[in-house]
Write an enzyme that holds these catalytic residues in place. Structure first.
Site, PDB file in Angstrom:
ATOM      1  N   ASP A  98      20.682 -43.145 -35.800  1.00 12.31           N
ATOM      2  CA  ASP A  98      22.404 -43.057 -36.008  1.00 12.31           C
ATOM      3  C   ASP A  98      22.996 -44.437 -37.433  1.00 12.31           C
ATOM      4  O   ASP A  98      22.598 -45.044 -37.987  1.00 12.31           O
ATOM      5  CB  ASP A  98      22.342 -44.516 -34.218  1.00 12.31           C
ATOM      6  CG  ASP A  98      21.795 -43.829 -33.714  1.00 12.31           C
ATOM      7  OD1 ASP A  98      20.618 -42.649 -33.784  1.00 12.31           O
ATOM      8  OD2 ASP A  98      21.451 -44.506 -32.400  1.00 12.31           O
TER       9      ASP A  98
ATOM     10  N   HIS B 139      27.084 -38.733 -31.960  1.00 13.46           N
ATOM     11  CA  HIS B 139      26.580 -39.963 -31.975  1.00 13.46           C
ATOM     12  C   HIS B 139      28.600 -40.487 -31.303  1.00 13.46           C
ATOM     13  O   HIS B 139      28.364 -41.254 -31.728  1.00 13.46           O
ATOM     14  CB  HIS B 139      26.071 -40.944 -32.827  1.00 13.46           C
ATOM     15  CG  HIS B 139      25.705 -42.552 -32.780  1.00 13.46           C
ATOM     16  ND1 HIS B 139      25.065 -42.417 -31.394  1.00 13.46           N
ATOM     17  CD2 HIS B 139      26.326 -43.598 -33.263  1.00 13.46           C
ATOM     18  CE1 HIS B 139      25.076 -44.019 -31.913  1.00 13.46           C
ATOM     19  NE2 HIS B 139      25.531 -44.633 -32.769  1.00 13.46           N
TER      20      HIS B 139
ATOM     21  N   HIS C 183      32.838 -45.667 -33.593  1.00 19.47           N
ATOM     22  CA  HIS C 183      31.185 -45.982 -32.506  1.00 19.47           C
ATOM     23  C   HIS C 183      32.038 -46.979 -31.329  1.00 19.47           C
ATOM     24  O   HIS C 183      32.146 -48.792 -32.260  1.00 19.47           O
ATOM     25  CB  HIS C 183      30.164 -46.834 -33.892  1.00 19.47           C
ATOM     26  CG  HIS C 183      28.910 -47.179 -33.592  1.00 19.47           C
ATOM     27  ND1 HIS C 183      29.071 -48.250 -33.006  1.00 19.47           N
ATOM     28  CD2 HIS C 183      28.243 -46.215 -33.753  1.00 19.47           C
ATOM     29  CE1 HIS C 183      27.280 -48.571 -32.364  1.00 19.47           C
ATOM     30  NE2 HIS C 183      27.176 -47.127 -32.607  1.00 19.47           N
TER      31      HIS C 183
ATOM     32  N   HIS D  55      17.969 -46.980 -38.259  1.00 17.45           N
ATOM     33  CA  HIS D  55      19.995 -46.582 -38.666  1.00 17.45           C
ATOM     34  C   HIS D  55      19.386 -45.949 -40.171  1.00 17.45           C
ATOM     35  O   HIS D  55      18.952 -46.938 -40.839  1.00 17.45           O
ATOM     36  CB  HIS D  55      20.481 -47.524 -38.153  1.00 17.45           C
ATOM     37  CG  HIS D  55      20.184 -48.118 -36.435  1.00 17.45           C
ATOM     38  ND1 HIS D  55      19.393 -49.071 -36.301  1.00 17.45           N
ATOM     39  CD2 HIS D  55      21.752 -47.890 -35.908  1.00 17.45           C
ATOM     40  CE1 HIS D  55      19.947 -48.982 -34.753  1.00 17.45           C
ATOM     41  NE2 HIS D  55      21.259 -48.343 -34.818  1.00 17.45           N
TER      42      HIS D  55
HETATM   43 ZN   LIG Z   1      24.988 -46.538 -33.050  1.00 20.49          ZN
END
Ligand SMILES: [Zn+2]
Length: 236
Positions: free
Chosen positions: A49, A100, A104, A195
């Site tokens: 991510d 995503h 964010h 990540h």
């Molecule tokens: Zn994230």
């Protein structure tokens, strides 16, 4: 399902830090295994991510190439817009690029209606940059709302969370701690969350995830498990 998930998301509203979804994920895994990312019994899905980032994402691509693995990268739209070359390279190297969000942000703290446009905008950008229509949507912090679920489905995206994580985003993480944290959930059908950058993590935390990859892949192979993207995971 929308109502159930909305309730779960609201329950998790207090967890507005980098440790997302800890309280409701066990319930999702039990009641909605497809949403949690449960897949084929001989396969582990590897997902990253928050990217792309020119400082770190190429390191992950190189390491995955060395390990002979492909993965799914959940990218942030506004970041992909700055580094479209990385999106193209990710797909050219056989990986999957997924959505995503555009920014964010926690969907429950965003003005109603805004997330709908942002999910579509991010998906359109992924398609335009990579030439491949995105299939998956994972919300920032794992926070699903009725609006995000509806918006994702309207855009043809399938929401998916994860079944195990390495807590790689913390300042104290290292490759060994990431592997140890992942280990209890590392079994056939698992979807692993890591990540490939530190945009929402402690500075440089991506090095812990990167350093854990050889051990992670070796462990899966010891267990007779294939490692690959969500596209090959057979999500139920
Ligand atoms: Zn994230």
């Amino acid at each position: 399902m929308c109502r159930t998930t909305l309730t779960l998301g609201l329950t998790g509203l207090a967890l507005l830090h980098a440790g997302p979804a800890a309280t409701w994920l066990p319930v999702v895994r039990r009641r909605l295994p497809g949403l949690a990312g449960a897949g084929d019994a001989d396969h582990v899905a590897l997902t990253f991510d928050d990217g792309p980032d020119p400082r770190s994402t190429p390191r992950f691509l190189a390491e995955l190439d060395r390990l002979g693995c492909r993965a799914t990268f959940f990218v942030v739209g506004e970041t992909l817009a700055r580094h479209p070359d990385l999106g193209r390279r990710t797909v050219a190297e056989g990986h999957e690029v997924a959505v995503h969000g555009w920014r964010h942000r926690n969907a429950l703290l965003t003005r109603p209606g805004r997330v709908t446009g942002e999910i579509a905008r991010a998906a359109d950008l992924v398609a335009a940059v990579t030439g491949a229509e995105p299939v998956w949507y994972r919300p920032p912090y794992g926070v699903l709302s009725a609006e995000t679920l509806t918006a994702a489905r309207r855009r043809g995206l399938r929401p998916v969370l994860w079944t195990t994580w390495g807590r790689d985003w913390t300042r104290s993480a290292d490759p060994d701690s990431v592997l140890a944290t992942l280990a209890p959930g590392l079994r056939g059908g698992a979807t692993v969350l890591l990540h490939d950058c530190d945009h929402t993590s402690a500075p440089g935390a991506w090095r812990s995830a990167l350093g854990a990859l050889p051990g992670l892949v070796a462990r899966c192979r010891e267990l007779g498990l294939r490692v690959g993207p969500l596209a090959e995971h057979g999500v139920s």
